[in-house]
Design a protein around this motif. Structure first.
Motif, PDB file in Angstrom:
ATOM      1  N   GLN A  43       0.807  -1.213   0.000  1.00  8.58           N
ATOM      2  CA  GLN A  43       0.000   0.000   0.000  1.00  8.58           C
ATOM      3  C   GLN A  43       0.844   1.269   0.000  1.00  8.58           C
ATOM      4  N   GLY A  44       0.356   2.278  -0.735  1.00  9.78           N
ATOM      5  CA  GLY A  44       0.917   3.621  -0.713  1.00  9.78           C
ATOM      6  C   GLY A  44       2.321   3.730  -1.269  1.00  9.78           C
ATOM      7  N   PRO A  45       2.898   4.949  -1.176  1.00 11.34           N
ATOM      8  CA  PRO A  45       4.252   5.175  -1.684  1.00 11.34           C
ATOM      9  C   PRO A  45       5.275   4.224  -1.060  1.00 11.34           C
ATOM     10  N   LYS A  46       5.162   3.958   0.237  1.00 15.24           N
ATOM     11  CA  LYS A  46       6.110   3.060   0.915  1.00 15.24           C
ATOM     12  C   LYS A  46       6.026   1.646   0.333  1.00 15.24           C
ATOM     13  N   GLY A  47       4.806   1.177   0.051  1.00 13.66           N
ATOM     14  CA  GLY A  47       4.623  -0.141  -0.549  1.00 13.66           C
ATOM     15  C   GLY A  47       5.273  -0.234  -1.916  1.00 13.66           C
ATOM     16  N   TYR A  48       5.119   0.839  -2.710  1.00 13.92           N
ATOM     17  CA  TYR A  48       5.723   0.814  -4.040  1.00 13.92           C
ATOM     18  C   TYR A  48       7.238   0.836  -3.951  1.00 13.92           C
ATOM     19  N   LEU A  49       7.770   1.621  -3.021  1.00 12.21           N
ATOM     20  CA  LEU A  49       9.220   1.652  -2.824  1.00 12.21           C
ATOM     21  C   LEU A  49       9.729   0.284  -2.367  1.00 12.21           C
ATOM     22  N   THR A  50       8.904  -0.478  -1.641  1.00 16.48           N
ATOM     23  CA  THR A  50       9.264  -1.845  -1.241  1.00 16.48           C
ATOM     24  C   THR A  50       9.424  -2.734  -2.471  1.00 16.48           C
ATOM     25  N   ILE A  51       8.486  -2.621  -3.425  1.00 17.99           N
ATOM     26  CA  ILE A  51       8.556  -3.401  -4.664  1.00 17.99           C
ATOM     27  C   ILE A  51       9.852  -3.063  -5.413  1.00 17.99           C
ATOM     28  N   ILE A  52      10.110  -1.770  -5.574  1.00 14.69           N
ATOM     29  CA  ILE A  52      11.313  -1.343  -6.297  1.00 14.69           C
ATOM     30  C   ILE A  52      12.558  -1.815  -5.559  1.00 14.69           C
ATOM     31  N   GLY A  53      12.558  -1.712  -4.239  1.00 18.02           N
ATOM     32  CA  GLY A  53      13.700  -2.148  -3.437  1.00 18.02           C
ATOM     33  C   GLY A  53      13.981  -3.635  -3.602  1.00 18.02           C
ATOM     34  N   MET A  54      12.912  -4.425  -3.665  1.00 18.83           N
ATOM     35  CA  MET A  54      13.071  -5.868  -3.850  1.00 18.83           C
ATOM     36  C   MET A  54      13.726  -6.152  -5.214  1.00 18.83           C
ATOM     37  N   MET A  55      13.285  -5.452  -6.253  1.00 19.96           N
ATOM     38  CA  MET A  55      13.883  -5.654  -7.578  1.00 19.96           C
ATOM     39  C   MET A  55      15.343  -5.169  -7.590  1.00 19.96           C
ATOM     40  N   ARG A  56      15.592  -4.010  -6.980  1.00 23.47           N
ATOM     41  CA  ARG A  56      16.948  -3.446  -6.963  1.00 23.47           C
ATOM     42  C   ARG A  56      17.914  -4.275  -6.129  1.00 23.47           C
ATOM     43  N   SER A  57      17.411  -5.020  -5.136  1.00 27.62           N
ATOM     44  CA  SER A  57      18.314  -5.842  -4.326  1.00 27.62           C
ATOM     45  C   SER A  57      18.920  -6.966  -5.179  1.00 27.62           C
ATOM     46  N   PHE A  59      18.852  -6.768  -8.726  1.00 31.96           N
ATOM     47  CA  PHE A  59      19.304  -6.151  -9.984  1.00 31.96           C
ATOM     48  C   PHE A  59      19.531  -4.654  -9.729  1.00 31.96           C
ATOM     49  N   PRO A  60      20.658  -4.292  -9.104  1.00 33.97           N
ATOM     50  CA  PRO A  60      20.872  -2.895  -8.687  1.00 33.97           C
ATOM     51  C   PRO A  60      20.818  -1.885  -9.842  1.00 33.97           C
ATOM     52  N   ASP A  61      21.104  -2.346 -11.064  1.00 35.84           N
ATOM     53  CA  ASP A  61      21.112  -1.443 -12.221  1.00 35.84           C
ATOM     54  C   ASP A  61      19.812  -1.532 -13.028  1.00 35.84           C
ATOM     55  N   ILE A  62      18.765  -2.135 -12.461  1.00 33.88           N
ATOM     56  CA  ILE A  62      17.533  -2.355 -13.225  1.00 33.88           C
ATOM     57  C   ILE A  62      16.948  -1.038 -13.735  1.00 33.88           C
ATOM     58  N   GLN A  63      16.502  -1.088 -14.983  1.00 33.47           N
ATOM     59  CA  GLN A  63      15.834   0.057 -15.606  1.00 33.47           C
ATOM     60  C   GLN A  63      14.621  -0.457 -16.368  1.00 33.47           C
ATOM     61  N   TRP A  64      13.537   0.284 -16.264  1.00 35.46           N
ATOM     62  CA  TRP A  64      12.324  -0.036 -16.973  1.00 35.46           C
ATOM     63  C   TRP A  64      12.203   0.898 -18.165  1.00 35.46           C
ATOM     64  N   ASN A  65      11.621   0.385 -19.244  1.00 32.19           N
ATOM     65  CA  ASN A  65      11.339   1.189 -20.425  1.00 32.19           C
ATOM     66  C   ASN A  65       9.910   0.905 -20.854  1.00 32.19           C
ATOM     67  N   ILE A  66       9.163   1.955 -21.174  1.00 31.02           N
ATOM     68  CA  ILE A  66       7.785   1.777 -21.641  1.00 31.02           C
ATOM     69  C   ILE A  66       7.810   1.442 -23.123  1.00 31.02           C
ATOM     70  N   GLU A  67       7.196   0.308 -23.463  1.00 36.28           N
ATOM     71  CA  GLU A  67       7.111  -0.131 -24.859  1.00 36.28           C
ATOM     72  C   GLU A  67       5.776   0.256 -25.491  1.00 36.28           C
ATOM     73  N   GLU A  68       4.723   0.239 -24.671  1.00 38.74           N
ATOM     74  CA  GLU A  68       3.379   0.466 -25.193  1.00 38.74           C
ATOM     75  C   GLU A  68       2.472   0.877 -24.045  1.00 38.74           C
ATOM     76  N   MET A  69       1.501   1.751 -24.343  1.00 41.58           N
ATOM     77  CA  MET A  69       0.584   2.214 -23.316  1.00 41.58           C
ATOM     78  C   MET A  69      -0.802   2.387 -23.935  1.00 41.58           C
ATOM     79  N   ILE A  70      -1.809   1.859 -23.246  1.00 45.82           N
ATOM     80  CA  ILE A  70      -3.198   1.989 -23.701  1.00 45.82           C
ATOM     81  C   ILE A  70      -4.001   2.591 -22.556  1.00 45.82           C
ATOM     82  N   THR A  71      -4.763   3.642 -22.873  1.00 46.18           N
ATOM     83  CA  THR A  71      -5.521   4.364 -21.856  1.00 46.18           C
ATOM     84  C   THR A  71      -7.013   4.290 -22.153  1.00 46.18           C
ATOM     85  N   GLU A  72      -7.788   4.042 -21.107  1.00 44.93           N
ATOM     86  CA  GLU A  72      -9.243   4.087 -21.220  1.00 44.93           C
ATOM     87  C   GLU A  72      -9.808   4.610 -19.903  1.00 44.93           C
ATOM     88  N   ASN A  73     -10.401   5.797 -19.954  1.00 41.44           N
ATOM     89  CA  ASN A  73     -10.938   6.473 -18.771  1.00 41.44           C
ATOM     90  C   ASN A  73      -9.862   6.603 -17.702  1.00 41.44           C
TER      91      ASN A  73
END
Length: 137
Positions: A43-57, A59-73
């Motif tokens: 939950q919340g910003p802290k929860g999201y930082l936990t997800i990123i921290g788990m990935m960075r632990s 893969f310390p150099d991990i980078q995400w790139n957006i390939e495609e985005m679809i928006t509806e409402n």
């Protein structure tokens, strides 16, 4: 779509840097994050930082790139590519120094120009195969 593109450009900067100020700005305190390895949503910003921290632990150099985005409402589907190097323990697998390039498809719900919900679906099978935790098919 312009505002959504700008929002996700900032979001991409956030997930690639783990910037706590951007977390507070972009993630609602009430936001819920459903991830495959966690029974209850984070939950919340802290929860999201936990997800990123788990990935960075792992893969310390991990980078995400957006390939495609679809928006509806108020909903946005984003297909990412995650790239990094396995330099730390991940899912119990010690560092292998192997590179990864893995797809992830995430679904977001926005409210008041913040993320209120995310359902994340990274290709964990491909990731675990690329670091040698699962035999290649």
């Amino acid at each position: 779509m312009g505002a959504t593109k700008e929002f996700f450009d900032q979001f991409l900067q956030f997930i690639n840097t783990a910037d706590e100020n951007l977390a507070q700005q972009l993630i609602s305190p009430a936001a819920k994050f459903h991830v495959p390895f966690q029974a209850d949503p984070l939950q919340g910003p802290k929860g999201y930082l936990t997800i990123i921290g788990m990935m960075r632990s792992g893969f310390p150099d991990i980078q995400w790139n957006i390939e495609e985005m679809i928006t509806e409402n108020d909903r946005v589907a984003v297909r990412f590519t995650m790239k990094g190097t396995h330099r730390g323990t991940f899912f119990g697998v010690p560092a292998t120094e192997k590179p990864i390039a893995v797809a992830a498809i995430n679904f977001y719900r926005l409210f008041n120009n913040q993320i209120i919900e995310e359902v994340g679906q990274p290709d964990l099978l491909a990731l675990l195969t690329q670091i040698g935790a699962v035999p290649a098919m």
